[in-house]
Design a protein around this motif. Structure first.
Motif, short mmCIF file in Angstrom:
data_model
loop_
_atom_site.label_atom_id
_atom_site.label_comp_id
_atom_site.label_asym_id
_atom_site.label_seq_id
_atom_site.Cartn_x
_atom_site.Cartn_y
_atom_site.Cartn_z
N GLY A 69 0.66 -1.15 -0.31
CA GLY A 69 0.26 0.39 0.27
C GLY A 69 0.72 1.25 0.05
N THR A 70 0.34 2.18 0.45
CA THR A 70 1.08 3.44 -0.04
C THR A 70 1.19 4.42 1.45
N LEU A 71 2.21 4.25 1.89
CA LEU A 71 2.29 5.37 3.67
C LEU A 71 2.44 6.96 3.93
N THR A 72 1.51 7.80 4.27
CA THR A 72 2.49 8.68 3.73
C THR A 72 2.93 9.14 5.93
N LEU A 73 4.53 9.53 5.32
CA LEU A 73 5.00 9.59 6.54
C LEU A 73 5.54 10.67 6.46
N TYR A 74 5.74 10.95 8.21
CA TYR A 74 6.30 12.48 8.23
C TYR A 74 7.53 12.28 9.02
N ILE A 75 8.09 12.94 8.46
CA ILE A 75 9.39 13.04 9.15
C ILE A 75 10.05 14.71 9.87
N GLY A 76 10.56 14.68 11.28
CA GLY A 76 11.10 15.73 11.64
C GLY A 76 12.26 15.54 12.80
N GLY A 77 13.20 16.63 12.44
CA GLY A 77 14.57 16.40 13.22
C GLY A 77 15.58 16.64 11.60
N GLY A 78 16.93 16.82 12.18
CA GLY A 78 18.16 16.91 11.38
C GLY A 78 19.08 15.70 10.63
N GLU A 79 18.06 14.67 11.14
CA GLU A 79 18.27 13.31 10.48
C GLU A 79 17.58 13.06 9.08
N GLY A 80 16.92 13.52 8.56
CA GLY A 80 15.71 13.01 8.19
C GLY A 80 16.65 12.27 6.53
N GLY A 81 17.46 13.02 6.34
CA GLY A 81 18.24 12.46 5.24
C GLY A 81 18.13 10.70 5.12
N LEU A 82 18.97 10.79 6.36
CA LEU A 82 19.58 9.44 6.45
C LEU A 82 18.03 8.31 6.92
N TYR A 83 16.63 9.18 7.47
CA TYR A 83 15.93 8.56 7.61
C TYR A 83 15.00 8.22 6.34
N GLN A 84 14.87 9.25 5.49
CA GLN A 84 14.20 9.07 4.05
C GLN A 84 14.97 7.93 3.23
N GLN A 85 16.45 7.58 3.48
CA GLN A 85 17.11 6.62 2.52
C GLN A 85 16.70 5.70 3.61
N LEU A 86 16.64 5.69 4.61
CA LEU A 86 15.96 3.41 5.09
C LEU A 86 14.74 3.79 4.34
N ALA A 87 12.99 4.62 4.29
CA ALA A 87 12.25 4.58 3.54
C ALA A 87 12.65 3.95 2.58
N ASN A 88 13.30 4.47 1.70
CA ASN A 88 13.52 3.98 -0.10
C ASN A 88 13.84 2.63 0.55
N LEU A 89 14.30 2.54 0.76
CA LEU A 89 14.98 1.06 0.69
C LEU A 89 14.19 0.30 1.16
N LEU A 90 13.23 0.18 2.34
CA LEU A 90 12.11 -0.96 2.18
C LEU A 90 10.92 -0.38 1.53
N GLN A 91 10.81 0.41 0.56
CA GLN A 91 10.35 0.71 -0.59
C GLN A 91 10.37 -0.08 -1.69
N GLN A 92 11.75 -0.49 -1.36
CA GLN A 92 12.66 -1.28 -2.67
C GLN A 92 12.07 -2.65 -2.56
N TYR A 93 12.47 -2.71 -1.60
CA TYR A 93 12.41 -4.02 -0.86
C TYR A 93 11.11 -4.64 -1.16
N TYR A 94 9.80 -4.07 -1.44
CA TYR A 94 8.40 -4.50 -1.87
C TYR A 94 8.31 -4.00 -2.92
N ASP A 95 7.66 -4.61 -3.83
CA ASP A 95 7.15 -4.43 -4.86
C ASP A 95 5.58 -3.43 -5.00
N ASP A 96 4.76 -3.45 -4.11
CA ASP A 96 3.63 -3.74 -3.41
C ASP A 96 3.54 -1.82 -2.92
N PHE A 97 4.85 -1.66 -2.02
CA PHE A 97 4.85 -0.64 -1.34
C PHE A 97 5.38 0.52 -1.70
#
Length: 377
Positions: A69-97
């Motif tokens: 499915g599609t998840l809306t994720l709000y990220i707050g704080g100075g590490e946001g770029g890294l957190y987005q990278q991790l979210a992108n990895l999880l997105q790559q892991y699943y075809d339907d996410f």
């Protein structure tokens, strides 16, 4: 007190190297054009400090329910770029996410909450105080016990869970001091006979203000005020002031100051980029100087995708995600099966104070105190 906000040439080059490395990583393992499912090597950082690590323990992504499915994720704080990278990895892991990421502080979530229009399914914040503010506003849902039981009690409630820890630390120059020279409590640093060194701090930096907030809660306003004045007026020219704690740690490595006050991972990042730097870190015990704060996540009460949101948070505590946070941001992992980088003692060996981390959100009295003492203009 001088404000050392302008980097030296050496610090500028090191900073550029660190940013460049991250940017290159974002163009390879994290590229949207990479159609292959990520492996552990994609989740693990590339720093020399993380070579030859054992495979992480804990629950693997492969053993979790698929994200779909599609998840809306709000990220707050100075590490946001890294957190987005991790979210992108999880997105790559699943075809339907897929993940819609928005960088948003707690105040934005609160504003949407007042208007009855919270758009996020999950809020991932850089500190427990921000999580607490959103929770206190009644905007969060209870988390599954499958999530919270993995994390030590001090780092979760039933509505938010820590996913990565950061400890206050004392970076020190190893050409000037040994670890045994560093005092055990933060209060001892006001007396230069306990550590005869020029020191540095970053009073405008949010992590420093959170630390002083912890001191104010634990010891009261008067003792905190006395400590701030004592540090400001300590011998050898008082305290050098820097714009953030990465610059503090670099100044220690350069020998410009003998020791400083900073979150642990800034010193580790300097060590990673400057492996011959005469830099190490020590930890105080049982006081605000030993504070361990956490980045964490919470599911929003208004989400129409509670199962997906809880499953996503559960993935942040997977072996692979915790390995990512431990080796990319040098955070303390929150699950038993993943170790911090070897430059750090295990979380169980630290001595943080007994403190409700959500109380750290109220920083305005701290800012007032910093101004009263002349630490801030």
């Amino acid at each position: 007190m001088r404000n050392r906000s302008t980097p030296t040439r050496r610090q500028f080059l090191v900073a550029g190297t660190m940013v460049g490395t991250t940017a290159l990583a974002g163009c390879s393992a994290f590229s949207s054009g990479n159609s292959e499912k990520p492996t552990l090597s994609d989740f693990r950082g590339s720093s020399p400090l993380v070579q030859d690590r054992p495979d992480p323990g804990g629950t693997s992504i492969d053993d979790l329910p698929d994200l779909s499915g599609t998840l809306t994720l709000y990220i707050g704080g100075g590490e946001g770029g890294l957190y987005q990278q991790l979210a992108n990895l999880l997105q790559q892991y699943y075809d339907d996410f897929s993940v819609n990421v928005r960088f948003s502080a707690a105040n934005q979530v609160l504003t949407e909450g007042k208007n009855g229009q919270v758009r996020a399914d999950v809020f991932w914040a850089n500190d427990a105080g921000s999580l607490g503010v959103v929770d206190d506003a009644g905007l969060t849902a209870s988390l599954s016990s499958k999530i919270t039981k993995q994390v030590p009690n001090r780092f979760h409630t039933n509505t938010w869970v820590g996913v990565g820890g950061r400890a206050r630390a004392i970076p020190y120059n190893t050409k000037q001091f040994s670890k045994s020279d560093i005092p055990d409590t933060i209060s001892e640093f006001t007396d230069t006979s306990n550590l005869d060194a020029k020191m540095g701090w970053a009073p405008t930096y949010p992590a420093f203000q959170t630390f002083v907030t912890a001191m104010r809660i634990l010891q009261g306003e008067q003792k905190t005020k006395a400590w701030l004045k004592g540090m400001k007026n300590r011998g050898k020219g008082g305290m050098e002031q820097y714009k953030d704690e990465w610059f503090v740690s670099n100044a220690v490595a350069d020998g410009d100051i003998g020791a400083g006050i900073a979150n642990h991972y800034y010193a580790v990042r300097v060590i990673s980029s400057r492996q011959d730097a005469p830099l190490d870190i020590a930890f105080t015990k049982g006081d605000a100087g030993a504070l361990v704060d956490v980045a964490g996540a919470e599911v929003m009460k208004g989400t129409d995708k509670p199962d997906l949101a809880n499953n996503f948070v559960r993935h942040l505590l997977s072996a692979e995600a915790q390995e990512f946070l431990a080796t990319w941001s040098f955070a303390y992992p929150m699950i038993d099966g993943v170790k911090p980088v070897e430059q750090l003692p295990p979380l169980s060996k630290l001595h943080p104070p007994d403190l409700d981390l959500t109380k750290l959100a109220n920083v305005q009295p701290t800012i007032d105190l910093l101004r009263q003492t002349g630490v801030l203009d």
